[in-house]
Every structure is written in C-alpha cells, then in structure tokens.
Design a protein around this motif. Structure first.
Motif, mmCIF file in Angstrom:
data_model
loop_
_atom_site.group_PDB
_atom_site.id
_atom_site.type_symbol
_atom_site.label_atom_id
_atom_site.label_comp_id
_atom_site.label_asym_id
_atom_site.label_seq_id
_atom_site.Cartn_x
_atom_site.Cartn_y
_atom_site.Cartn_z
ATOM 1 N N ARG A 234 1.273 -1.309 0.178
ATOM 2 C CA ARG A 234 0.005 0.020 -0.130
ATOM 3 C C ARG A 234 1.483 1.437 0.204
ATOM 4 O O ARG A 234 1.314 1.579 0.911
ATOM 5 C CB ARG A 234 -0.875 0.181 1.010
ATOM 6 N N ASN B 86 1.528 3.192 -13.806
ATOM 7 C CA ASN B 86 0.741 2.303 -14.349
ATOM 8 C C ASN B 86 0.899 1.091 -14.590
ATOM 9 O O ASN B 86 0.567 0.388 -14.687
ATOM 10 C CB ASN B 86 0.368 2.863 -16.050
ATOM 11 N N SER C 33 0.722 -1.816 -11.787
ATOM 12 C CA SER C 33 -0.798 -1.609 -11.524
ATOM 13 C C SER C 33 -1.061 -1.239 -9.972
ATOM 14 O O SER C 33 -1.383 -1.391 -8.948
ATOM 15 C CB SER C 33 -0.920 -3.099 -11.445
ATOM 16 N N PHE D 103 -1.909 2.916 -9.263
ATOM 17 C CA PHE D 103 -2.578 3.656 -8.575
ATOM 18 C C PHE D 103 -3.998 3.263 -7.637
ATOM 19 O O PHE D 103 -5.119 4.316 -6.918
ATOM 20 C CB PHE D 103 -3.606 4.146 -9.609
ATOM 21 N N SER D 104 -4.235 2.186 -7.329
ATOM 22 C CA SER D 104 -5.809 1.331 -6.758
ATOM 23 C C SER D 104 -5.213 1.321 -5.560
ATOM 24 O O SER D 104 -5.786 1.086 -4.454
ATOM 25 C CB SER D 104 -6.175 0.588 -7.634
ATOM 26 N N ARG D 105 -3.659 1.469 -5.247
ATOM 27 C CA ARG D 105 -4.000 0.978 -4.120
ATOM 28 C C ARG D 105 -2.435 2.157 -3.425
ATOM 29 O O ARG D 105 -1.676 1.845 -2.473
ATOM 30 C CB ARG D 105 -2.317 -0.093 -3.899
#
Length: 256
Positions: free
Chosen positions: A131, A149, A152, A154-156
């Motif tokens: 995180r 990107n 992967s 950005f969602s974390r």
C-alpha cells in the motif's frame, strides 16, 4: 523646487515602484529542511536560501507563504500565486497558464521500512500487498505515471494531506511504502529515520525539478525571474545546496 505636477507624479509612482516584482512563493508546512520559521520570526531552510539567491539575481522580493500541497496548484491557477519554486514538472499545469523553467533532474526513490525483502522500488510496488502513500497535490511527471501504471499501483495509493501524517502512517505500518519527492529530507517522526530505507527504481527514474512562472506575471518580471533561475542552473548552484539540506547523494542529482 519641483513643479507641483512633477511632485504629485513622483509621489504616485513611489508606491507602485515599491510593489514592483514583489511576490510570494508557496512552501509546504511540516517540512523544516525546506522551510521553517523560528519563534523569533527568522526563516530558514532550502527554499529560503534559494529564494534569497533568486531575489539577489532578479531584483525581485520573494516571500514564503505556507500552503498545503493539496491547495498549491488551485491557488496558482487562480492567480493568487505567481510562481512555484522547486517543484516537479507536471503536464496537468497547462502551458497557457505558466512556463516551466527546468533546473535539475532528480532520481526518484520509494521509502520503505528496513528489513523488507525488496532491493528496488519496482519490486516493492509490484507486490499487490504493497500500500503506497503519497502527499495529496504531488506533481507527477509522465514518466512517473507510466511507471506506476505499469506496476498497477494507482488502486493501492493512500493520500495524506501533509508529509508528517504520511510518515506517521508508514511508522505504524498502515502504509508499506511512500513515494515522496523530498524523500531525503528528515521525516520529523520520532524513531523513524534509522528504520527508513530509500529504494531506487531500476532502471533509474529521473524527474525534472524546476519552477513555474505564471503567464500573469508582467513580462519584465517574468524575464528577470527566468534569467535568475537559468543563472543558478548555469552556475550549478543548486546541487550543493540540495545536498546540504536534504543529504541527497550526488549521483541522484543531474543537471537538466
């Protein structure tokens, strides 16, 4: 004796001249290596020293204004600020609103707690359990966005409003890594400095650091400030200052 009309004209011109080329620049709170103000009112830090040199070279008066990064760009775009000093280049700031004056390139690193299994930032961020923490309002160059990107990440990402809270979360292990553009500056969190490890990207990820000058600036003032910034680069005056205040290794700093 001066003619009355000439005397009145002189008196009217003096306040305008006194205000000419007099601007504030934003400094983030809770970053004493960059800016701090003592109880006596004395100001110190990297940003203060750089601004003083710019003032000498440009003939402008430059004063710090404490402003959270989350508000900096909005205030800049609204015309309440005319310049930003020592920030990352960001394509989200439209070319029509400002010009970017590059001053150096800096290797970006990710901070983690010591004892982990990773030797590079890419390895740490590729782990889906990582995180990542960032300060809200941080400028991200296209090269950084592309790399994040690809990982992967950005969602974390969890955003903090200031640097102190960002590192407090890392110390409590609420975060497992932080992406901080001033990562070599002291965190201000008790006991964290000795535990912090700064991982490089492989291949190295360099970002351009420079200053934004608003197109709302009078043309003459903008010219003076641009020339002053470029002179600091030509004299290579910034790298030793940055190493003094932020302890960044020389290999992490390149001319633009």
């Amino acid at each position: 004796m001066l003619p009355v009309r000439l005397l009145l004209t002189t008196c009217l011109w003096l306040p305008v001249a006194a205000l000419a080329c007099n601007y504030t620049y934003p400094v983030a709170p809770n970053q004493p290596a960059l800016y701090q103000q003592a109880a006596s009112g004395e100001e110190s830090g990297l940003m203060v020293v750089v601004a003083q040199r710019l003032a000498t070279l440009s003939g402008c008066r430059l004063q710090p204004q404490q402003l959270p990064l989350a508000r900096r760009d909005a205030v800049f775009r609204s015309g309440q600020l005319m310049l930003q000093l020592g920030v990352l280049e960001d394509p989200q700031i439209p070319a029509a609103d400002a010009e970017f004056v590059p001053m150096l390139r800096m290797a970006l690193r990710v901070g983690v707690l010591r004892g982990g299994a990773y030797s590079t930032a890419d390895e740490a961020l590729a782990d889906i359990s990582t995180r990542l923490g960032m300060i809200r309002g941080t400028h991200l160059a296209p090269t950084v966005t592309t790399r994040l990107n690809a990982l992967s990440v950005f969602s974390r990402i969890e955003y903090s409003n200031d640097r102190s809270s960002l590192y407090q979360k890392l110390a409590r292990q609420r975060l497992s890594a932080v992406l901080d553009t001033t990562s070599w500056a002291p965190t201000g969190v008790s006991g964290l400095e000795g535990q912090l490890q700064r991982l490089p990207f492989r291949p190295p990820l360099y970002v351009r650091v420079g200053s934004y000058l608003s197109t709302r600036l009078p043309a003459t003032d903008r010219q003076h400030l641009r020339r002053a910034l470029q002179q600091l680069v030509a004299e290579d005056a910034l790298r030793p200052l940055i190493q003094t205040y932020l302890a960044i290794p020389a290999s992490d700093l390149l001319l633009p």
